[in-house]
Every structure is written in structure tokens, then in C-alpha cells.
Design an enzyme around this catalytic site. Structure first.
Site, PDB file in Angstrom:
ATOM      1  N   ARG A   1     -14.352 -45.402  53.066  1.00 46.94           N
ATOM      2  CA  ARG A   1     -14.734 -44.119  53.656  1.00 46.94           C
ATOM      3  C   ARG A   1     -16.256 -43.991  53.739  1.00 46.94           C
ATOM      4  NH1 ARG A   1     -10.638 -42.924  49.809  1.00 46.94           N
ATOM      5  NH2 ARG A   1      -8.728 -42.051  50.738  1.00 46.94           N
TER       6      ARG A   1
ATOM      7  N   LYS B   1     -11.661 -40.520  46.663  1.00 44.48           N
ATOM      8  CA  LYS B   1     -11.384 -39.103  46.481  1.00 44.48           C
ATOM      9  C   LYS B   1     -11.039 -38.814  45.024  1.00 44.48           C
ATOM     10  CE  LYS B   1      -9.873 -38.021  51.176  1.00 44.48           C
ATOM     11  NZ  LYS B   1      -8.766 -37.497  52.025  1.00 44.48           N
TER      12      LYS B   1
ATOM     13  N   HIS C   1     -15.018 -43.015  60.803  1.00 46.23           N
ATOM     14  CA  HIS C   1     -13.569 -42.975  60.605  1.00 46.23           C
ATOM     15  C   HIS C   1     -12.842 -43.807  61.659  1.00 46.23           C
ATOM     16  CE1 HIS C   1     -11.038 -41.118  57.644  1.00 46.23           C
ATOM     17  NE2 HIS C   1     -10.103 -40.894  58.541  1.00 46.23           N
TER      18      HIS C   1
ATOM     19  N   ARG D   1     -12.741 -47.154  60.275  1.00 45.88           N
ATOM     20  CA  ARG D   1     -11.703 -47.216  59.223  1.00 45.88           C
ATOM     21  C   ARG D   1     -10.331 -47.378  59.880  1.00 45.88           C
ATOM     22  NH1 ARG D   1     -10.445 -45.630  53.780  1.00 45.88           N
ATOM     23  NH2 ARG D   1      -8.825 -44.046  53.611  1.00 45.88           N
TER      24      ARG D   1
ATOM     25  N   HIS E   1      -5.192 -44.771  49.872  1.00 44.57           N
ATOM     26  CA  HIS E   1      -4.265 -43.662  50.117  1.00 44.57           C
ATOM     27  C   HIS E   1      -3.366 -43.454  48.905  1.00 44.57           C
ATOM     28  CE1 HIS E   1      -4.498 -44.214  54.770  1.00 44.57           C
ATOM     29  NE2 HIS E   1      -5.481 -43.490  54.302  1.00 44.57           N
TER      30      HIS E   1
ATOM     31  N   TYR F   1      -0.631 -45.638  60.979  1.00 41.48           N
ATOM     32  CA  TYR F   1      -1.144 -46.846  61.627  1.00 41.48           C
ATOM     33  C   TYR F   1      -0.009 -47.735  62.131  1.00 41.48           C
ATOM     34  CZ  TYR F   1      -5.437 -45.260  59.500  1.00 41.48           C
ATOM     35  OH  TYR F   1      -6.505 -44.490  59.141  1.00 41.48           O
TER      36      TYR F   1
END
Length: 292
Positions: A145, A169, A238, A241, A264, A273
Site C-alpha cells: 500500500r 493496517k 492503488h 496494487r 488482506h 481480482y
């Protein structure tokens, strides 16, 4: 009833003029609709079928799910108010589900576009170009990210084991591997950086003044470089990514592996995806099959 509700929003809830006008437009549009169906209909007498028919008519006219859901929300708010003031006995909007929003597939670059950027466009020998190549290459090769990239220190990059330690995150740490090509790219960048820039701290990516690059500076750099090779409207970190994830799945990486690399928490987040790669498969089928 509409006027009572709008006055409630304006004077009791202190909602903005813009918000009150929005509710007014939505509610009067619905009132016009059901009065056109039957002039005897009122807010007190309509049932859920009238609301569903109204929603269907809006979808038929090309309104988006977001727009229809907003108008439905206005009607629900009116009925909640009306029930609380005993202006109606029932709420016909209760239990009505709005249309599902269409999920937009992530945008990504074609592999040929990334190759052209890295192999042809970004070839000048300078610190700025080496930094731009490094930024593009890290995003495309690791899928990390933007915040993870700008948070990298020298100690985050392990050249011996070819891996990057990132804090994702909620400050969750993960290790992302990289290959020999990126390893050489990073080493070249570090060599030029240390020759030309005096850093203020241990930040890996720095400006010409030696200060850690901000997320906005990286966004600007990515947009400037992607503009050279793609016509996509979105040209953000992004997108790179997304490009990494799509490329991995197209080249037979398992979805569980891609999930871990992207950081994730849920496989459902990664599955978008697979929709992208399936769209590619459908397009290839449509072009190739003789009985399509």
C-alpha cells in the site's frame, strides 16, 4: 406531510439548506409519481408495491443504484418521522431492500504498459529517475500500500533475503518477498541516493532535500509516470496494487498467496481480482471462439 418533515429537519435538526432541498426534491418526485398513478393516492394510503414500482421505474430510466437508494432513504426518513408524530399508522417503506450497487472492477495496467514504462521510458541515469523507477517497481512487484511504502526505513529492506518488512493496517506487520530484478533496482536507488542526498533520518524514500516522501508526493510521482503509458482515468498507487494482484493471478498464483501478499484479512476482499481475471477470460473467449 412533506412540509412538516422539512420544517422538522430545518428547525429541530438544524440540517443545512442543501440537505433540506435534497430531501424536498426526492420526496416531491415520489409524490408526483404516485399522484400520476392515481390522484387519490396519498402518503397515508400508498403501500409497499407503489414504492417498489417507483424504484423499478427509476432503474428503467437509467438511474444508478446509488441514486435510487438515496431517494428510498428520503422516503424512509419521512415515514419514520410521520410514525413518531402519529401522522401515519404504518410505514410502507419498512423492509424494502434497495437495489444492490454494481461493484466496479479494479482498474489495472496491462503488463506491456508496465514493461514499456520500466524498460523504455524510465532509462535516464539520475537520482530522480532512479527514485521513480523504484516507486513504480515496488508497487508493481510487491503490491504494498501507499502508506506502507512511505513508511519504509532502510532497516525495512532486507537485501540478503530479498524481503521487505511492512506495517499494514492496524500496524500489522508482514513480510513481502521480492526478486532479483527489484533487488538490483533498489540497490541502484540507494547508491544514487546516498551519493546525492543528505538524509534527515532513516527514511528509505526521500526527496531531493533528504526528507521522507509524503503520500501526496508519491501519488504525484506515480500519476506523472503512468500518464506516459496509459489512458486510464485513475493513475494512482492503488492502480499499481491492482496491477500486481491481477498479474499474480494471471500467472497462476493461488488466491490465498495473493491474499497474504496484499495483507488482506478476508479472502472476500481478494476475490474481486478473480472477477477481473474472469473478465479477461470472457473477452478472450468472445474474440476467439467461432460460435460465440
Amino acid at each position: 406531510m412533506i412540509e412538516k418533515f422539512l420544517n422538522y429537519l430545518k428547525y429541530e435538526r438544524n440540517r443545512s439548506v442543501h440537505t433540506v432541498e435534497g430531501y424536498s426534491r426526492d420526496l416531491r418526485a415520489f409524490e408526483t409519481y404516485f399522484k400520476h398513478l392515481d390522484s387519490q393516492l396519498s402518503w397515508e394510503s400508498i403501500d409497499s408495491d407503489v414504492i417498489r414500482d417507483w424504484m423499478e421505474s427509476m432503474m428503467d430510466k437509467g438511474n444508478t443504484a446509488t441514486s435510487v437508494n438515496r431517494r428510498l432513504s428520503s422516503v424512509r426518513s419521512l415515514y419514520r418521522f410521520a410514525l413518531s408524530r402519529k401522522l401515519v399508522e404504518t410505514d410502507p417503506s419498512h423492509g424494502i431492500a434497495g437495489p444492490k450497487r454494481k461493484k466496479l472492477l479494479p482498474q489495472y495496467l496491462r503488463e506491456s504498459e508496465v514493461d514499456r514504462l520500466l524498460d523504455d521510458v524510465l532509462q535516464e541515469e539520475s537520482f530522480e529517475v532512479a527514485r521513480a523507477r523504484t516507486i513504480i517497481n515496488i508497487f508493481y512487484t510487491t503490491g504494498i500500500r501507499l502508506s506502507e511504502l512511505t513508511g519504509l526505513d532502510d532497516a525495512s529492506v532486507d537485501f540478503a533475503n530479498r524481503q521487505i518488512k511492512v506495517h499494514g493496517k492496524r500496524n500489522k506487520e508482514r513480510i513481502v518477498p521480492f526478486g532479483s530484478e527489484l533487488c538490483a533496482e533498489l540497490q541502484n536507488y540507494v547508491e544514487q541516493r546516498d551519493q546525492e542526498v543528505t538524509r534527515e533520518d532513516n527514511a528509505f524514500l526521500v526527496t531531493n532535500k533528504g526528507i521522507r516522501m509524503t503520500p501526496q508526493q508519491v501519488r504525484n510521482e506515480v500519476r506523472r509516470q503512468l500518464t506516459k503509458v496509459t489512458s486510464l482515468k485513475k493513475r494512482s498507487p492503488h492502480v499499481l496494487r491492482h496491477t500486481f494482484a491481477t498479474a499474480m493471478l494471471n500467472h497462476s498464483a493461488g488466491i490465498e498467496n495473493v491474499k497474504k501478499l496484499l495483507g488482506h484479512e478476508s479472502i472476500a476482499t481478494t476475490e474481486i481480482y478473480t472477477h477481473t481475471t474472469f473478465e479477461q477470460l470472457k473477452n478472450a473467449y468472445a474474440k476467439a471462439h467461432p460460435r460465440k
